[in-house]
Design a protein around this motif. Structure first.
Motif, PDB file in Angstrom:
ATOM      1  N   PHE A  88       0.756  -1.094   0.032  1.00 49.33           N
ATOM      2  CA  PHE A  88       0.016   0.091   0.099  1.00 49.33           C
ATOM      3  C   PHE A  88       0.924   1.226  -0.054  1.00 49.33           C
ATOM      4  O   PHE A  88       2.104   1.159   0.357  1.00 49.33           O
ATOM      5  CB  PHE A  88      -0.873   0.089   1.242  1.00 49.33           C
ATOM      6  N   ASN A 100       1.060   3.742   2.074  1.00 51.20           N
ATOM      7  CA  ASN A 100       1.488   4.257   3.243  1.00 51.20           C
ATOM      8  C   ASN A 100       2.050   2.929   4.183  1.00 51.20           C
ATOM      9  O   ASN A 100       2.528   3.008   5.305  1.00 51.20           O
ATOM     10  CB  ASN A 100       0.416   4.843   4.289  1.00 51.20           C
ATOM     11  N   ALA A 145       0.779   0.485   5.268  1.00 49.84           N
ATOM     12  CA  ALA A 145      -0.391  -0.259   6.105  1.00 49.84           C
ATOM     13  C   ALA A 145       0.090  -1.282   7.007  1.00 49.84           C
ATOM     14  O   ALA A 145      -0.568  -2.400   7.175  1.00 49.84           O
ATOM     15  CB  ALA A 145      -1.198  -0.971   5.184  1.00 49.84           C
ATOM     16  N   LEU A 146       1.187  -0.964   7.995  1.00 52.89           N
ATOM     17  CA  LEU A 146       1.747  -1.984   8.690  1.00 52.89           C
ATOM     18  C   LEU A 146       0.866  -1.787  10.128  1.00 52.89           C
ATOM     19  O   LEU A 146       0.337  -0.866  10.270  1.00 52.89           O
ATOM     20  CB  LEU A 146       3.100  -1.464   9.159  1.00 52.89           C
ATOM     21  N   LEU A 147       0.548  -2.967  10.858  1.00 54.91           N
ATOM     22  CA  LEU A 147      -0.201  -2.838  11.854  1.00 54.91           C
ATOM     23  C   LEU A 147       0.630  -2.238  13.247  1.00 54.91           C
ATOM     24  O   LEU A 147       1.747  -2.491  13.370  1.00 54.91           O
ATOM     25  CB  LEU A 147      -0.501  -4.234  12.285  1.00 54.91           C
ATOM     26  N   THR A 148       0.127  -0.988  13.482  1.00 52.36           N
ATOM     27  CA  THR A 148       0.898  -0.247  14.316  1.00 52.36           C
ATOM     28  C   THR A 148       0.985  -0.713  15.977  1.00 52.36           C
ATOM     29  O   THR A 148       1.927  -0.071  16.414  1.00 52.36           O
ATOM     30  CB  THR A 148       0.168   1.233  14.418  1.00 52.36           C
ATOM     31  N   ASP A 149       0.319  -1.661  16.069  1.00 53.44           N
ATOM     32  CA  ASP A 149       0.459  -1.994  17.525  1.00 53.44           C
ATOM     33  C   ASP A 149       1.430  -3.574  17.735  1.00 53.44           C
ATOM     34  O   ASP A 149       1.551  -3.810  18.882  1.00 53.44           O
ATOM     35  CB  ASP A 149      -1.078  -2.528  18.016  1.00 53.44           C
ATOM     36  N   PHE A 194       3.073 -11.837  10.624  1.00 58.71           N
ATOM     37  CA  PHE A 194       1.747 -11.990  10.713  1.00 58.71           C
ATOM     38  C   PHE A 194       1.227 -12.822   9.697  1.00 58.71           C
ATOM     39  O   PHE A 194       0.380 -13.682  10.170  1.00 58.71           O
ATOM     40  CB  PHE A 194       1.054 -10.394  10.479  1.00 58.71           C
ATOM     41  N   GLU A 206      -1.156 -16.394  10.741  1.00 65.23           N
ATOM     42  CA  GLU A 206      -2.382 -16.748  10.389  1.00 65.23           C
ATOM     43  C   GLU A 206      -2.764 -17.720   9.468  1.00 65.23           C
ATOM     44  O   GLU A 206      -3.758 -18.243   9.608  1.00 65.23           O
ATOM     45  CB  GLU A 206      -2.890 -15.220   9.856  1.00 65.23           C
ATOM     46  N   ARG A 226       6.573  -7.904   4.206  1.00 70.28           N
ATOM     47  CA  ARG A 226       5.465  -8.509   4.810  1.00 70.28           C
ATOM     48  C   ARG A 226       4.566  -9.094   3.402  1.00 70.28           C
ATOM     49  O   ARG A 226       4.150 -10.321   3.738  1.00 70.28           O
ATOM     50  CB  ARG A 226       4.802  -7.903   5.527  1.00 70.28           C
ATOM     51  N   ARG A 266      -8.268 -18.760  20.329  1.00 61.80           N
ATOM     52  CA  ARG A 266      -7.136 -17.875  20.385  1.00 61.80           C
ATOM     53  C   ARG A 266      -7.223 -17.000  21.557  1.00 61.80           C
ATOM     54  O   ARG A 266      -7.284 -15.574  21.348  1.00 61.80           O
ATOM     55  CB  ARG A 266      -6.973 -17.180  19.017  1.00 61.80           C
ATOM     56  N   THR A 293      -5.891   4.069   7.993  1.00 60.90           N
ATOM     57  CA  THR A 293      -4.601   3.897   7.386  1.00 60.90           C
ATOM     58  C   THR A 293      -4.231   2.382   6.688  1.00 60.90           C
ATOM     59  O   THR A 293      -3.288   1.968   6.781  1.00 60.90           O
ATOM     60  CB  THR A 293      -3.689   3.847   8.900  1.00 60.90           C
ATOM     61  N   ASP A 294      -5.577   2.262   6.355  1.00 62.67           N
ATOM     62  CA  ASP A 294      -5.358   1.011   5.303  1.00 62.67           C
ATOM     63  C   ASP A 294      -5.034  -0.507   6.049  1.00 62.67           C
ATOM     64  O   ASP A 294      -4.593  -1.421   5.335  1.00 62.67           O
ATOM     65  CB  ASP A 294      -4.424   1.062   4.087  1.00 62.67           C
ATOM     66  N   GLN A 295      -4.924  -0.374   7.204  1.00 69.12           N
ATOM     67  CA  GLN A 295      -4.514  -1.632   8.127  1.00 69.12           C
ATOM     68  C   GLN A 295      -5.643  -2.692   7.788  1.00 69.12           C
ATOM     69  O   GLN A 295      -5.144  -3.980   7.639  1.00 69.12           O
ATOM     70  CB  GLN A 295      -4.430  -1.277   9.566  1.00 69.12           C
ATOM     71  N   MET A 327      -4.219  -9.689   2.935  1.00 71.88           N
ATOM     72  CA  MET A 327      -3.372 -10.983   3.299  1.00 71.88           C
ATOM     73  C   MET A 327      -4.366 -12.152   3.738  1.00 71.88           C
ATOM     74  O   MET A 327      -3.736 -13.014   4.355  1.00 71.88           O
ATOM     75  CB  MET A 327      -2.654 -10.474   4.674  1.00 71.88           C
ATOM     76  N   VAL A 378      -6.972 -12.239   5.668  1.00 67.43           N
ATOM     77  CA  VAL A 378      -7.223 -12.079   6.846  1.00 67.43           C
ATOM     78  C   VAL A 378      -8.374 -11.368   6.867  1.00 67.43           C
ATOM     79  O   VAL A 378      -8.442 -10.429   6.669  1.00 67.43           O
ATOM     80  CB  VAL A 378      -6.187 -11.738   7.633  1.00 67.43           C
TER      81      VAL A 378
END
Lengths: 283, 260
Positions: A104, A106, A108-112, A121, A125, A170, B39, B125-127, B134, B136
């Protein structure tokens, strides 16, 4: 060395004619009353880097969303490996997406979660791999993008270029067949841009991927693309190698390739008469 | 006049559409619940985020609500010479009504807004799109654990609110106003029923937990991916949760008491 790779790639294009991983036929798509695509036709050859260029707002990102089945076309077909994406059921669509990667704008990484967990990830999954193997794969992918040393960092600590490289690691974590890049050069400094340009080409050749790069950075994309499509007004207005586009005499192509402010794509958004509007006579 | 009627009709249609979409979203969430329990780490994290991080506001609010209850009850009951009843009055008010309702309102303000804005920002933010790409399902990976976390946390928070409220009532009534401690606890023990009062309160807080968590995740997930869109989703979460909790509270109370 890179020039040789490109030359070899160009030679191979001739041998894979007809072997297209993505084939789009008579694509129509509208958003509200606005037509985004009006009979678009396009093929993406397997194993090559295909660039999709066009002025802002022509629907380049929308095209990627259509290819990945995030939105459905109004008419026409999008065949990936011979299967129509629009006709896939939810389960089939998810199976299909496991074989493609997308970068993407930006990242689009998972920020947490940190860099390591972001790359791990999709593996966590979709696979039951042992932690040791996941660690091995993640470090290999991070090494490929030059960020093995940043595995502990959080996404908020990364620069724009680093975030996009992590997102690239990723995207290739599941060893996809097809990878899509949405404006990968936007907002990057020249060094980061050069790194991403080289990575796209190197990943494509080393991993045997097929790459679709959506961009309007003419110079960067011309240096790595095997085939280029220029989209305007919902259709492909020109296609061929980057050199073919440079030599194209069409007004639209010339305006885009030479970055001219006015032309078939007007500088001014449609508006009422300037004087009349200033004098308040535009109703 | 016709225009007003037409606007009302359109608003009603829009509200019904949103209500229907919310119910369909709940069905999607419930379908994903069994897999989510496989989970537990994801759920435990959300119970921590929604529950543990809300403990301070819940505990302090409960304590002061209990103190005020005790003070008001003392002030009124002194006229009838029944100040020993402040214990049972505070206990019934807290377990039946104030515990579940005020906790739900505070939950909406603290955890509900956090859930809605977090999911909304993930959308902006496209997450969430990244997860879909992916392969998911973001509903199962992001929404369901947060929903379950909220539903588990709410009854626990309501219980803590009531316990802190009783502590506040005891401190104000017994320690500061010198009400007889034996009578304070004895009347409470005699008058408060485990099923009619305590269980009814737990049942209510569970229902409020479902409503508050559902509205928070629904608003966040369907927010417009802009700063204004996320802000609007957060505001709507608080307003809709507050209204839903108050309406639900009346309906549940009517059903539990058996009279309208």
């Amino acid at each position: 060395m890179e020039a040789n790779t490109n030359a070899a790639g160009a030679r191979q294009v001739g041998t894979v004619v007809g072997d297209n991983i993505v084939v789009i036929r008579d694509l129509h798509y509208s958003r509200g009353h606005r037509k985004i695509f009006d009979g678009l036709n396009l093929e993406v050859p397997r194993g090559r880097v295909t660039a999709i260029m066009g002025p802002s707002g022509t629907g380049k990102t929308t095209l990627l969303r259509l290819i990945t089945g995030q939105i459905l076309p109004d008419q026409g077909s999008i065949l990936v490996e011979g299967r129509d994406v629009a006709k896939m059921r939810r389960r089939e669509l998810y199976q299909y997406r496991k074989r493609i990667g997308m970068l993407f704008q930006n990242g689009a990484l998972l920020t947490d979660i940190n860099v390591y967990e972001n790359v791990a990830f999709p593996l966590r999954e979709h696979t039951d791999l042992a932690e040791r193997l996941i660690r091995h794969i993640v470090l290999t992918k991070l090494h490929a993008v030059g960020l093995r040393g940043a595995w502990q960092m959080m996404p908020s600590e990364l620069s724009g270029g680093m975030a996009r490289r992590v997102a690239l690691a990723r995207a290739i974590a599941m060893d996809p067949d097809l990878i899509l890049y949405d404006e990968p050069f936007v907002g990057l400094d020249p060094i980061s841009m050069g790194v991403i340009v080289r990575l796209i080409r190197r990943m494509n050749d080393a991993l045997g991927l097929t790459s679709i790069v959506v961009s309007h950075d003419v110079d960067e994309i011309s240096s790595i693309a095997d085939r280029t499509y220029l989209i305007s007004d919902g259709k492909v207005v020109a296609s061929g190698s980057p050199e073919d586009l440079q030599e194209n005499c069409s007004a639209v192509v010339m305006q885009f390739m030479n970055g001219m402010a006015d032309g078939p794509v007007p500088f001014h958004y449609p508006a009422p008469d300037y004087d009349a509007q200033l004098l308040g006579r535009d109703g | 006049m016709t225009r007003i009627l037409r606007d009302v009709w359109y608003s009603l249609q829009e509200w019904l559409q949103t209500f229907g979409a919310c119910q369909l979203f709940l069905i999607r969430i419930l379908a994903g619940c069994p897999a989510a329990f496989l989970r537990p780490r994801l759920i435990i994290k959300q119970v921590h985020d929604s529950g543990v991080l809300s403990l301070a506001i819940i505990g302090i609010s409960g304590f002061f609500v209990g103190m005020v209850l005790s003070l008001q009850a003392y002030n009124s009951l002194t006229r009838f010479g029944a100040t020993e009843s402040i214990g049972v009055l505070a206990a019934l008010a807290l377990t039946r009504e104030l515990g579940p309702v005020v906790t739900a309102l505070l939950f909406a303000g603290r955890a509900g807004t956090a859930l809605a804005s977090e999911i909304g920002l993930m959308r902006a933010t496209d997450q969430l799109s990244g997860m879909e790409m992916m392969a998911v399902d973001p509903v199962r990976r992001v929404v369901v654990p947060r929903f379950i976390g909220g539903v588990i946390a709410m009854p626990l928070l309501a219980a803590i609110f009531s316990a802190m409220g009783l502590f506040g009532a005891w401190l104000e009534g017994v320690v500061l106003l010198n009400v007889d401690e034996g009578a304070f606890w004895q009347q409470m023990q005699d008058q408060v029923d485990v099923f009619d009062d305590v269980l009814a309160g737990i049942l209510k807080s569970f229902a409020f937990g479902v409503a508050a968590s559902l509205l928070a995740v629904f608003e966040g997930y369907n927010s417009i991916p802009t700063a204004e869109g996320v802000s609007r989703a957060t505001t709507r979460t608080v307003v809709l949760t507050a209204l839903s909790v108050l309406v639900l509270n009346f309906m549940l109370t009517a059903v539990l008491i058996g009279e309208v």
